[in-house]
Design a protein around this motif. Structure first.
Motif, PDB file in Angstrom:
ATOM      1  N   PRO A   1       0.783  -1.059  -0.147  1.00  0.00           N
ATOM      2  CA  PRO A   1      -0.073  -0.074  -0.104  1.00  0.00           C
ATOM      3  C   PRO A   1       0.652   1.059  -0.041  1.00  0.00           C
ATOM      4  O   PRO A   1       1.882   1.325   0.631  1.00  0.00           O
ATOM      5  N   PRO A   2       0.386   2.282  -0.695  1.00  0.00           N
ATOM      6  CA  PRO A   2       1.245   3.577  -0.669  1.00  0.00           C
ATOM      7  C   PRO A   2       1.546   4.065   0.778  1.00  0.00           C
ATOM      8  O   PRO A   2       0.762   3.990   1.596  1.00  0.00           O
ATOM      9  N   GLY A   3       2.927   4.141   0.858  1.00  0.00           N
ATOM     10  CA  GLY A   3       3.459   4.998   2.054  1.00  0.00           C
ATOM     11  C   GLY A   3       3.825   3.892   3.169  1.00  0.00           C
ATOM     12  O   GLY A   3       4.432   4.163   4.233  1.00  0.00           O
ATOM     13  N   GLN A   4       3.641   2.715   2.907  1.00  0.00           N
ATOM     14  CA  GLN A   4       4.075   1.666   3.593  1.00  0.00           C
ATOM     15  C   GLN A   4       5.678   1.062   3.100  1.00  0.00           C
ATOM     16  O   GLN A   4       5.425   0.501   2.160  1.00  0.00           O
ATOM     17  N   PRO A   5       6.461   1.210   3.940  1.00  0.00           N
ATOM     18  CA  PRO A   5       7.709   0.936   3.359  1.00  0.00           C
ATOM     19  C   PRO A   5       7.954  -0.695   3.399  1.00  0.00           C
ATOM     20  O   PRO A   5       7.364  -1.317   4.284  1.00  0.00           O
ATOM     21  N   ALA A   6       8.889  -1.210   2.599  1.00  0.00           N
ATOM     22  CA  ALA A   6       9.050  -2.614   2.490  1.00  0.00           C
ATOM     23  C   ALA A   6      10.022  -3.081   3.774  1.00  0.00           C
ATOM     24  O   ALA A   6      10.591  -2.140   4.339  1.00  0.00           O
ATOM     25  N   THR A   7       9.868  -4.329   4.138  1.00  0.00           N
ATOM     26  CA  THR A   7      10.938  -4.825   5.200  1.00  0.00           C
ATOM     27  C   THR A   7      12.044  -5.651   4.426  1.00  0.00           C
ATOM     28  O   THR A   7      11.568  -6.440   3.582  1.00  0.00           O
ATOM     29  N   PRO A   8      13.072  -5.698   5.050  1.00  0.00           N
ATOM     30  CA  PRO A   8      14.104  -6.516   4.578  1.00  0.00           C
ATOM     31  C   PRO A   8      14.232  -7.810   5.077  1.00  0.00           C
ATOM     32  O   PRO A   8      15.272  -8.588   5.414  1.00  0.00           O
ATOM     33  N   GLN A   9      12.943  -8.550   5.163  1.00  0.00           N
ATOM     34  CA  GLN A   9      13.023  -9.616   6.067  1.00  0.00           C
ATOM     35  C   GLN A   9      12.262 -10.842   5.156  1.00  0.00           C
ATOM     36  O   GLN A   9      11.494 -10.348   4.232  1.00  0.00           O
ATOM     37  N   VAL A  10      12.700 -11.965   5.114  1.00  0.00           N
ATOM     38  CA  VAL A  10      12.130 -13.016   4.547  1.00  0.00           C
ATOM     39  C   VAL A  10      11.386 -13.889   5.665  1.00  0.00           C
ATOM     40  O   VAL A  10      12.308 -14.030   6.730  1.00  0.00           O
ATOM     41  N   GLN A  11      10.249 -14.242   5.799  1.00  0.00           N
ATOM     42  CA  GLN A  11       9.675 -15.095   6.806  1.00  0.00           C
ATOM     43  C   GLN A  11       9.896 -16.553   6.372  1.00  0.00           C
ATOM     44  O   GLN A  11       9.504 -16.747   5.093  1.00  0.00           O
ATOM     45  N   ILE A  12      10.249 -17.552   7.082  1.00  0.00           N
ATOM     46  CA  ILE A  12      10.475 -18.715   6.728  1.00  0.00           C
ATOM     47  C   ILE A  12       9.628 -19.876   7.775  1.00  0.00           C
ATOM     48  O   ILE A  12       9.578 -19.468   9.101  1.00  0.00           O
ATOM     49  N   ALA A  13       9.109 -20.929   7.130  1.00  0.00           N
ATOM     50  CA  ALA A  13       8.510 -21.901   8.134  1.00  0.00           C
ATOM     51  C   ALA A  13       9.066 -23.342   7.735  1.00  0.00           C
ATOM     52  O   ALA A  13       9.368 -23.214   6.331  1.00  0.00           O
ATOM     53  N   ILE A  14       9.636 -24.038   8.631  1.00  0.00           N
ATOM     54  CA  ILE A  14      10.117 -25.292   8.402  1.00  0.00           C
ATOM     55  C   ILE A  14       9.187 -26.340   9.015  1.00  0.00           C
ATOM     56  O   ILE A  14       9.240 -26.277  10.391  1.00  0.00           O
ATOM     57  N   LYS A  15       8.905 -27.447   8.482  1.00  0.00           N
ATOM     58  CA  LYS A  15       7.999 -28.153   9.082  1.00  0.00           C
ATOM     59  C   LYS A  15       8.532 -29.811   9.008  1.00  0.00           C
ATOM     60  O   LYS A  15       9.259 -30.286   8.103  1.00  0.00           O
ATOM     61  N   ASN A  16       8.633 -30.124  10.374  1.00  0.00           N
ATOM     62  CA  ASN A  16       9.048 -31.457  10.396  1.00  0.00           C
ATOM     63  C   ASN A  16       8.137 -32.504  10.179  1.00  0.00           C
ATOM     64  O   ASN A  16       7.095 -32.642  10.961  1.00  0.00           O
ATOM     65  N   ILE A  17       8.263 -33.184   9.087  1.00  0.00           N
ATOM     66  CA  ILE A  17       7.221 -34.425   8.701  1.00  0.00           C
ATOM     67  C   ILE A  17       6.876 -35.229   9.519  1.00  0.00           C
ATOM     68  O   ILE A  17       5.725 -35.754   9.778  1.00  0.00           O
ATOM     69  N   ALA A  18       7.927 -35.759  10.267  1.00  0.00           N
ATOM     70  CA  ALA A  18       7.738 -36.936  11.510  1.00  0.00           C
ATOM     71  C   ALA A  18       6.961 -36.253  12.510  1.00  0.00           C
ATOM     72  O   ALA A  18       5.859 -37.014  12.939  1.00  0.00           O
TER      73      ALA A  18
ATOM     74  N   GLY B   1       5.421 -33.129  12.637  1.00  0.00           N
ATOM     75  CA  GLY B   1       4.312 -32.320  12.303  1.00  0.00           C
ATOM     76  C   GLY B   1       4.261 -30.711  12.899  1.00  0.00           C
ATOM     77  O   GLY B   1       3.460 -29.785  12.504  1.00  0.00           O
ATOM     78  N   LYS B   2       5.640 -30.749  13.648  1.00  0.00           N
ATOM     79  CA  LYS B   2       5.604 -29.299  14.212  1.00  0.00           C
ATOM     80  C   LYS B   2       6.329 -28.376  13.114  1.00  0.00           C
ATOM     81  O   LYS B   2       7.136 -28.853  12.262  1.00  0.00           O
ATOM     82  N   VAL B   3       6.062 -27.137  13.391  1.00  0.00           N
ATOM     83  CA  VAL B   3       6.505 -26.124  12.513  1.00  0.00           C
ATOM     84  C   VAL B   3       7.347 -25.110  13.186  1.00  0.00           C
ATOM     85  O   VAL B   3       6.938 -24.737  14.293  1.00  0.00           O
ATOM     86  N   PHE B   4       8.309 -24.790  12.350  1.00  0.00           N
ATOM     87  CA  PHE B   4       9.309 -23.831  13.083  1.00  0.00           C
ATOM     88  C   PHE B   4       9.241 -22.524  12.454  1.00  0.00           C
ATOM     89  O   PHE B   4       9.568 -22.756  11.048  1.00  0.00           O
ATOM     90  N   TYR B   5       8.981 -21.554  12.910  1.00  0.00           N
ATOM     91  CA  TYR B   5       8.834 -19.976  12.109  1.00  0.00           C
ATOM     92  C   TYR B   5      10.115 -19.330  12.682  1.00  0.00           C
ATOM     93  O   TYR B   5      10.532 -19.321  13.893  1.00  0.00           O
ATOM     94  N   PHE B   6      10.645 -18.474  11.632  1.00  0.00           N
ATOM     95  CA  PHE B   6      11.387 -17.515  11.731  1.00  0.00           C
ATOM     96  C   PHE B   6      11.676 -16.487  10.730  1.00  0.00           C
ATOM     97  O   PHE B   6      11.127 -16.829   9.604  1.00  0.00           O
ATOM     98  N   ALA B   7      12.378 -15.257  10.984  1.00  0.00           N
ATOM     99  CA  ALA B   7      12.636 -14.484   9.982  1.00  0.00           C
ATOM    100  C   ALA B   7      14.008 -14.206   9.993  1.00  0.00           C
ATOM    101  O   ALA B   7      14.978 -14.009  10.836  1.00  0.00           O
TER     102      ALA B   7
END
Length: 157
Positions: free
Chosen positions: A6-23, A25-31
């Protein structure tokens, strides 16, 4: 992918990441922060006429200014800056002395992200001063701050 903001909203230099452990089912989130210059594409060079036309077409309200001080000697030598920038897909357009300002030169560069956002830069150097002025123009105003910071980081390193 870089998304429109949206106009006026600056971008952030972050990538949001999610890693799921298939065994489990837990998900680890970080940026993670990323360097915006990593997104500069090898096809970002503009010819001089296109650069001038594009510069004129972008509203002055979309200009970002800053001064980068305490630069290392390699970043006050314009030829070395050109080489450093070229290695990061920031392309030299032109260079000219500033009228009525002894020892000052302006250098113009273009860059484009892999998603097609264009950025135009004007850097002003003064002989004997370990700083430079940066003016950046873009239609992608939300990402302009990141592009300006990318140039500043390249100059400082």
């Amino acid at each position: 992918m870089l998304i429109p903001l949206p106009p006026g909203q600056p971008a952030t230099p972050q990538v949001q990441i999610a890693i799921k452990n298939i065994a489990t089912g837990k998900v680890f989130y970080f940026a993670v922060n990323f360097t915006f210059e990593a997104l500069f594409a090898p096809d970002g060079a503009l010819d001089r006429t296109t650069f001038i036309d594009t510069w004129k077409s972008i509203d002055d309200k979309k200009e970002l200014y800053g001064t980068v001080s305490d630069l290392p000697p390699s970043s006050t030598d314009i030829e070395q800056v050109q080489n450093k920038f070229k290695a990061s897909n920031v392309f030299f357009i032109a260079r000219r002395p500033v009228p009525n300002a002894e020892g000052q030169e302006v250098v113009y560069f273009s860059m484009k992200t892999v998603t097609g956002m264009e950025f135009l830069a004007e850097l002003t150097f003064k002989q004997g001063v370990s700083a430079c002025k940066v003016c950046l123009k873009t239609e992608s105003a939300s990402y302009g701050v990141l592009a300006k910071l990318a140039l500043e980081n390249l100059l400082r390193n």
